[in-house]
Design a protein around this motif. Structure first.
Motif, mmCIF file in Angstrom:
data_model
loop_
_atom_site.group_PDB
_atom_site.id
_atom_site.type_symbol
_atom_site.label_atom_id
_atom_site.label_comp_id
_atom_site.label_asym_id
_atom_site.label_seq_id
_atom_site.Cartn_x
_atom_site.Cartn_y
_atom_site.Cartn_z
ATOM 1 N N ILE A 150 0.847 -1.203 0.000
ATOM 2 C CA ILE A 150 0.000 0.000 0.000
ATOM 3 C C ILE A 150 0.884 1.257 0.000
ATOM 4 C CG2 ILE A 150 -0.354 0.071 2.517
ATOM 5 C CD1 ILE A 150 -3.024 0.894 -0.108
ATOM 6 N N ASN A 191 0.371 3.850 -3.006
ATOM 7 C CA ASN A 191 -0.074 5.219 -2.755
ATOM 8 C C ASN A 191 1.000 6.257 -3.073
ATOM 9 O OD1 ASN A 191 -2.489 4.155 -2.189
ATOM 10 N ND2 ASN A 191 -2.564 4.693 -0.026
ATOM 11 N N ARG A 202 0.068 6.694 -6.629
ATOM 12 C CA ARG A 202 -1.229 7.381 -6.742
ATOM 13 C C ARG A 202 -1.091 8.884 -6.478
ATOM 14 N NH1 ARG A 202 -4.663 3.047 -3.228
ATOM 15 N NH2 ARG A 202 -6.012 2.221 -4.853
ATOM 16 N N VAL A 257 -3.947 1.707 7.767
ATOM 17 C CA VAL A 257 -2.585 1.388 7.331
ATOM 18 C C VAL A 257 -1.713 1.200 8.579
ATOM 19 C CG1 VAL A 257 -0.598 2.141 5.960
ATOM 20 C CG2 VAL A 257 -2.894 2.791 5.243
ATOM 21 N N ILE A 279 -2.524 7.105 4.273
ATOM 22 C CA ILE A 279 -3.919 6.688 4.439
ATOM 23 C C ILE A 279 -4.746 7.443 3.400
ATOM 24 C CG2 ILE A 279 -5.890 6.549 6.019
ATOM 25 C CD1 ILE A 279 -3.711 6.885 8.309
ATOM 26 N N SER A 282 -4.051 7.973 0.606
ATOM 27 C CA SER A 282 -3.053 8.754 -0.164
ATOM 28 C C SER A 282 -2.950 10.211 0.292
ATOM 29 C CB SER A 282 -3.328 8.700 -1.676
ATOM 30 O OG SER A 282 -3.434 7.382 -2.124
#
Ligand SMILES: Nc1ncnc2c1ncn2[C@@H]1O[C@H](COP(=O)(O)OP(=O)(O)OP(=O)(O)O)[C@@H](O)[C@H]1O
Ligand SMILES: O=C(O)[C@H](O)CO
Length: 521
Positions: free
Chosen positions: A202, A206, A209, A237, A245, A247
């Motif tokens: 993640i 992110n 992202r 997260v 969190i 992003s």
């Protein structure tokens, strides 16, 4: 001393379960484990965490030690799986100071919450908050993009007199897609989908992202300038990193292109990127033009984590104690492959259940495995100390609690989830160990109530799992190879080991629980 220790031993107090009075000693470990899990989930209900984080007195609002004055100047936006319940509570607290709002929430959530009787998580009739559902199957789609545009629009219209309350929870990234032009939604979705399928974490996902989005990495706070921004965050997260969190739309973060490219290279995506993505990543300078004042202000949004796995574990520990179990929280950061995680719980059981002094080689193995599954040595040492005291100090049972988000390497096409697979593997680890007669018992459950694409949150197991499965003609190894843990538990003893709380409306990753009774008890 023995007399003193017997005073510490939990007495058979009375508890209420399902309207019946029950003595702890007669409550099975299974019932207690499920109650403790329920307490963990209850502690992080979206409405509860919002209520606990905001104090309103007349026209003053106190959040995390900061005071804000309400002058019918409050606006609200939100995105994430738990945001509907958070917004419902915020609306109740703010009354007519709340002017308008837009929230982006998962497709079908209003209907689901209604069906589950969770009315307190729904907005009132004639609410001034617009609910926009989207991101079917947790993927950004056109509906989520429309919601993101409405949120950006609302933020952009604010003035310095306004206060923007931002509600954030897990799943927020997919619910707030605003690709930097000329990247299309399809192209952005394609990059993140390929990264996720290649096993990116993640953190890696992110990081990418943030670089491709107008609203992530502080973008939302930028558009809300000059309004004051307060974000209430329900973390999903490990370690609660604000910039990751959902992003981090309210956390100003610099996009370092080398970092983004190295993630893409790690997963062999850098050569097959769409031209638009290459174009955006090749640009020098920040994503938006902004003045120094604007940038300082956006960097000073107030970000407050109001719920997390640690909060859930803390409350679970409290409930365990009420139920006569000695709680110890190992860590809220368990990660890594479920095979290694199950091995750790197996070793800890062996350590705690040895009749004589715990064997030092088991402790050494525990410490060696810890870093692989995200658990620090000092947490392991502290926990092992409690486990060995539990053997001698006369507690009926110790309840080891942990949380996090392990991973499963999918090799089959069966139905299951990481919690059910972990529970199954722990059951197998305990097989053949010399154990106390009434335990130990292991529970693993997703706090969102949904483990992978199944209707169970997880499962409860013990050392008798293998024999029970064999007696019922179930092929344990075949189920594991095919990642078919849900089918396995559905068939085993008519599904009674499944954990089935239904959708909970919240999400702070998973809760693991290992209840170890002492040999004497
Ligand atoms: N058959 C299966 N057996 C075991 N694990 C599975 C199976 N199918 C999917 N998974 C795992 O389930 C996880 C996805 O489940 P889920 O939808 O609960 O995701 P999540 O990470 O909890 O999402 P969120 O963070 O949004 O709640 C992935 O880690 C995936 O590897
Ligand atoms: O939305 C996201 O990015 C994940 O759920 C992590 O917060």
């Amino acid at each position: 001393m023995a007399r003193f220790l017997s005073l510490l031993r939990p007495q058979p107090f009375l508890a209420f379960t399902g309207g019946r009075k029950t003595s702890f000693c007669r409550m099975s470990l299974d019932v207690r484990a499920r109650e403790v899990f329920a307490a963990a989930v209850e502690a992080v209900q979206p409405d509860t965490v919002v209520r606990h984080s905001i104090q309103r007195k007349d026209d003053s609002l106190l959040i995390d030690g900061h005071t804000f004055t309400l002058r019918h100047n409050l606006h609200l936006v939100g995105f994430g799986k738990a945001v509907l319940g958070m917004a419902a509570e915020a609306e109740r607290i703010m009354g007519d100071h709340l002017q308008r709002g837009v929230i982006s929430v998962p497709h079908g959530i209003q209907k689901t919450l209604l069906q589950h009787g969770k009315d307190q998580m729904l907005l009132k009739d004639k609410s001034c908050i617009r609910v926009m559902e989207g991101a079917k199957h947790n993927l950004p789609d056109a509906d989520a993009q429309k919601a993101a545009e409405s949120i950006k629009q609302l933020a952009s219209e604010l003035t310095e007199k306004d206060l923007l309350l931002v509600l954030i929870s897990g799943g927020g990234s997919a619910l707030l897609p605003a690709p930097v032009p000329p990247i299309s939604l399809q192209e952005k979705q394609d990059v993140t989908r390929r990264l996720a399928a290649a096993g990116a974490t993640i953190q890696e996902l992110n990081t990418v992202r943030r670089a491709l989005s107008l609203l992530k990495g502080g973008g939302l706070a930028h558009y809300a300038y000059p309004a004051k921004v307060v974000a209430l965050i329900l973390s999903d997260v490990i370690g609660d990193p604000l910039d990751l969190i959902a992003s981090g739309p309210t956390v100003q973060s610099e996009v370092r292109h080398e970092e983004v490219l190295s993630v893409l290279e790690r997963y062999n995506l850098s050569t097959s990127l769409p031209a638009s993505v290459k174009d955006v990543l090749g640009r020098a300078g920040p994503r938006w033009e902004q003045s120094k004042e604007q940038s300082d202000r956006a960097a000073h949004a107030l970000n407050v984590v109001i719920g997390s796995n640690s909060v859930a574990l803390r409350c679970a520990g409290r409930r365990a104690r009420e139920l006569g179990l000695r709680p110890v929280v190992l860590s809220p950061g368990v990660c890594g492959d479920v095979r290694s995680v199950s091995r750790l719980y197996g070793l800890l059981t062996r350590y705690a259940c040895s009749r004589d002094e715990p064997p030092p080689e088991v402790a050494a193995e525990v410490l060696k495995l810890g870093p692989e599954v995200g658990v620090q040595s000092w947490d392991l040492c502290r926990t092992m100390k409690v486990l060995s005291e539990g053997r001698t100090e006369g507690w009926g049972a110790t309840c080891l609690l942990a949380g996090g988000e392990p991973t499963v390497e999918l090799t089959g096409k069966g139905r299951g989830g990481r919690n059910q697979e972990l529970a199954l593997r722990v059951g197998l680890e305990l097989r053949g160990m010399e154990l106390p007669p009434n335990g130990p018992l292991f529970l693993s459950g997703g706090t969102d109530g949904q483990d992978g694409p199944t209707e169970a949150a997880g499962a409860v197991t013990d050392g008798g799992l293998w024999e029970e499965a064999k007696a019922q003609g179930l092929d344990v190894d075949g189920c594991l190879t095919n990642n078919d843990s849900f089918t396995f538990f559905s068939h085993l003893s008519s599904g009674e080991r499944l954990l089935l709380p239904g959708l909970t409306g919240t999400n702070v990753m998973d809760v693991h629980m290992l209840i170890i009774p002492s040999h004497e008890h």
